[in-house]
Scaffold this motif. Structure first.
Motif, PDB file in Angstrom:
ATOM      1  N   ARG A   1      94.697  32.989  40.000  1.00  0.00           N
ATOM      2  CA  ARG A   1      96.063  32.995  39.685  1.00  0.00           C
ATOM      3  C   ARG A   1      96.844  31.759  39.921  1.00  0.00           C
ATOM      4  N   ARG A   2      96.441  30.860  40.626  1.00  0.00           N
ATOM      5  CA  ARG A   2      97.307  29.581  40.734  1.00  0.00           C
ATOM      6  C   ARG A   2      96.693  28.945  39.455  1.00  0.00           C
ATOM      7  N   LYS A   3      95.659  29.018  38.795  1.00  0.00           N
ATOM      8  CA  LYS A   3      95.466  28.465  37.637  1.00  0.00           C
ATOM      9  C   LYS A   3      96.295  29.014  36.261  1.00  0.00           C
ATOM     10  N   VAL A   4      96.373  30.274  36.354  1.00  0.00           N
ATOM     11  CA  VAL A   4      97.320  30.916  35.568  1.00  0.00           C
ATOM     12  C   VAL A   4      98.827  30.343  35.595  1.00  0.00           C
ATOM     13  N   GLU A   5      99.217  30.328  36.806  1.00  0.00           N
ATOM     14  CA  GLU A   5     100.639  29.999  36.986  1.00  0.00           C
ATOM     15  C   GLU A   5     101.009  28.556  36.549  1.00  0.00           C
ATOM     16  N   GLU A   6     100.027  27.763  36.734  1.00  0.00           N
ATOM     17  CA  GLU A   6     100.137  26.395  36.498  1.00  0.00           C
ATOM     18  C   GLU A   6     100.005  26.388  34.889  1.00  0.00           C
ATOM     19  N   LEU A   7      99.159  26.945  33.974  1.00  0.00           N
ATOM     20  CA  LEU A   7      99.474  26.859  32.453  1.00  0.00           C
ATOM     21  C   LEU A   7     100.719  27.489  32.209  1.00  0.00           C
ATOM     22  N   LEU A   8     101.112  28.440  32.872  1.00  0.00           N
ATOM     23  CA  LEU A   8     102.533  29.263  32.209  1.00  0.00           C
ATOM     24  C   LEU A   8     103.615  28.271  32.777  1.00  0.00           C
ATOM     25  N   LYS A   9     103.385  27.431  34.003  1.00  0.00           N
ATOM     26  CA  LYS A   9     104.773  26.630  34.274  1.00  0.00           C
ATOM     27  C   LYS A   9     104.550  25.442  33.173  1.00  0.00           C
ATOM     28  N   ASN A  10     103.321  24.843  32.640  1.00  0.00           N
ATOM     29  CA  ASN A  10     103.374  24.126  31.747  1.00  0.00           C
ATOM     30  C   ASN A  10     103.860  24.297  30.469  1.00  0.00           C
ATOM     31  N   TYR A  11     103.583  25.666  30.323  1.00  0.00           N
ATOM     32  CA  TYR A  11     104.015  25.943  28.991  1.00  0.00           C
ATOM     33  C   TYR A  11     105.293  25.532  28.367  1.00  0.00           C
ATOM     34  N   ARG A  12     106.557  25.604  29.095  1.00  0.00           N
ATOM     35  CA  ARG A  12     107.711  25.323  28.474  1.00  0.00           C
ATOM     36  C   ARG A  12     107.882  23.894  28.164  1.00  0.00           C
ATOM     37  N   THR A  13     107.050  22.720  29.056  1.00  0.00           N
ATOM     38  CA  THR A  13     107.224  21.551  28.850  1.00  0.00           C
ATOM     39  C   THR A  13     106.376  21.091  27.543  1.00  0.00           C
ATOM     40  N   TRP A  14     105.103  21.802  27.514  1.00  0.00           N
ATOM     41  CA  TRP A  14     104.413  21.766  26.253  1.00  0.00           C
ATOM     42  C   TRP A  14     105.105  22.152  24.872  1.00  0.00           C
ATOM     43  N   LYS A  15     105.597  23.225  24.919  1.00  0.00           N
ATOM     44  CA  LYS A  15     106.331  23.834  23.751  1.00  0.00           C
ATOM     45  C   LYS A  15     107.579  22.739  23.299  1.00  0.00           C
ATOM     46  N   ALA A  16     108.404  22.468  24.156  1.00  0.00           N
ATOM     47  CA  ALA A  16     109.350  21.547  24.079  1.00  0.00           C
ATOM     48  C   ALA A  16     108.650  20.102  23.263  1.00  0.00           C
ATOM     49  N   THR A  17     107.738  19.592  24.022  1.00  0.00           N
ATOM     50  CA  THR A  17     107.128  18.248  23.478  1.00  0.00           C
ATOM     51  C   THR A  17     106.673  18.503  22.125  1.00  0.00           C
ATOM     52  N   LEU A  18     105.933  19.504  21.919  1.00  0.00           N
ATOM     53  CA  LEU A  18     105.701  19.828  20.195  1.00  0.00           C
ATOM     54  C   LEU A  18     106.742  19.935  19.347  1.00  0.00           C
ATOM     55  N   GLN A  19     107.720  20.654  19.803  1.00  0.00           N
ATOM     56  CA  GLN A  19     109.176  20.816  19.052  1.00  0.00           C
ATOM     57  C   GLN A  19     109.849  19.586  18.805  1.00  0.00           C
ATOM     58  N   MET A  20     109.978  18.553  19.768  1.00  0.00           N
ATOM     59  CA  MET A  20     110.496  17.333  20.006  1.00  0.00           C
ATOM     60  C   MET A  20     109.554  16.112  19.208  1.00  0.00           C
ATOM     61  N   GLU A  21     108.484  16.543  18.710  1.00  0.00           N
ATOM     62  CA  GLU A  21     107.541  15.587  18.367  1.00  0.00           C
ATOM     63  C   GLU A  21     108.097  15.137  16.947  1.00  0.00           C
ATOM     64  N   GLU A  22     108.160  13.703  17.032  1.00  0.00           N
ATOM     65  CA  GLU A  22     108.811  12.919  15.794  1.00  0.00           C
ATOM     66  C   GLU A  22     107.661  12.050  15.050  1.00  0.00           C
ATOM     67  N   GLU A  23     107.983  12.005  13.895  1.00  0.00           N
ATOM     68  CA  GLU A  23     106.890  11.106  12.907  1.00  0.00           C
ATOM     69  C   GLU A  23     106.818   9.694  13.735  1.00  0.00           C
ATOM     70  N   PHE A  24     105.660   9.217  13.733  1.00  0.00           N
ATOM     71  CA  PHE A  24     105.412   7.932  14.210  1.00  0.00           C
ATOM     72  C   PHE A  24     105.923   7.163  12.957  1.00  0.00           C
ATOM     73  N   PRO A  25     106.589   6.022  13.680  1.00  0.00           N
ATOM     74  CA  PRO A  25     107.263   4.778  12.392  1.00  0.00           C
ATOM     75  C   PRO A  25     105.755   4.391  11.709  1.00  0.00           C
ATOM     76  N   SER A  26     106.069   3.946  10.654  1.00  0.00           N
ATOM     77  CA  SER A  26     104.856   3.304   9.758  1.00  0.00           C
ATOM     78  C   SER A  26     104.771   2.005  10.247  1.00  0.00           C
ATOM     79  N   CYS A  27     103.618   1.357  10.032  1.00  0.00           N
ATOM     80  CA  CYS A  27     103.136   0.123  10.491  1.00  0.00           C
ATOM     81  C   CYS A  27     102.796  -0.749   9.579  1.00  0.00           C
ATOM     82  N   THR A  28     103.078  -2.056   9.666  1.00  0.00           N
ATOM     83  CA  THR A  28     102.407  -3.039   8.778  1.00  0.00           C
ATOM     84  C   THR A  28     101.332  -3.581   9.385  1.00  0.00           C
ATOM     85  N   PRO A  29      99.959  -3.930   8.689  1.00  0.00           N
ATOM     86  CA  PRO A  29      99.262  -4.515   9.426  1.00  0.00           C
ATOM     87  C   PRO A  29      99.446  -5.833   9.646  1.00  0.00           C
ATOM     88  N   VAL A  30      98.832  -6.508  10.960  1.00  0.00           N
ATOM     89  CA  VAL A  30      99.342  -7.886  11.298  1.00  0.00           C
ATOM     90  C   VAL A  30      97.779  -8.565  11.400  1.00  0.00           C
TER      91      VAL A  30
END
Length: 144
Positions: free
Chosen positions: A18-47
């Motif tokens: 039950r503690r493990k399931v609660e931990e997963l469910l509590k993290n769900y909101r944060t994980w979902k928001a992180t995925l929704q806010m994911e932005e493209e990484f800026p391009s980089c130029t080799p140095v």
């Protein structure tokens, strides 16, 4: 038999699954928001830079460091996406009452008393439904 039962419960008397399931469910909101806010990484130029010491193998250039960080971030995001989908699929299998209890409690971040009052259920009914929902989630998420 008592030692086995004692080993599955923490000081707060909740079973480990039950503690493990609660931990997963509590993290769900944060994980979902992180995925929704994911932005493209800026391009980089080799140095390019000259390395003068023989046998040098550390990643020094900012391009290499950026590439490593980008890969690690992508792996974390992919892991989060897998976990979010597992939780969503497991919730979809629950009965409507069970799903409602878990969504209100963990995804809307409400207290047990608040959810119980909103649903206008007795405490025993609420606890029985929540307990069964947590048991099913533990099985579906593979934490049992």
């Amino acid at each position: 038999m008592e030692s086995v039962a004692a080993g599955t419960k923490a000081a707060n008397k909740k079973p480990v699954h039950r503690r493990k399931v609660e931990e997963l469910l509590k993290n769900y909101r944060t994980w979902k928001a992180t995925l929704q806010m994911e932005e493209e990484f800026p391009s980089c130029t080799p140095v390019y830079e000259e390395r003068t010491s023989p046998g040098y193998s550390a990643y020094v250039s900012t391009t290499e460091q950026y590439g490593i960080r980008r890969t690690e971030q992508r792996e974390r995001l992919e892991w989060m996406e897998v976990e979010v989908k597992r939780i969503e699929r497991s919730l979809a299998v629950l009965d409507i009452d069970e799903r409602l209890v878990l969504e209100e409690r963990y995804m809307q971040n409400r207290l047990d008393k608040e959810v119980q009052a909103r649903l206008m259920w007795s405490e025993s009914t609420y606890r029985r439904i929540k307990k069964e929902a947590m048991r099913k989630m533990a099985v579906m998420l593979g934490v049992v």
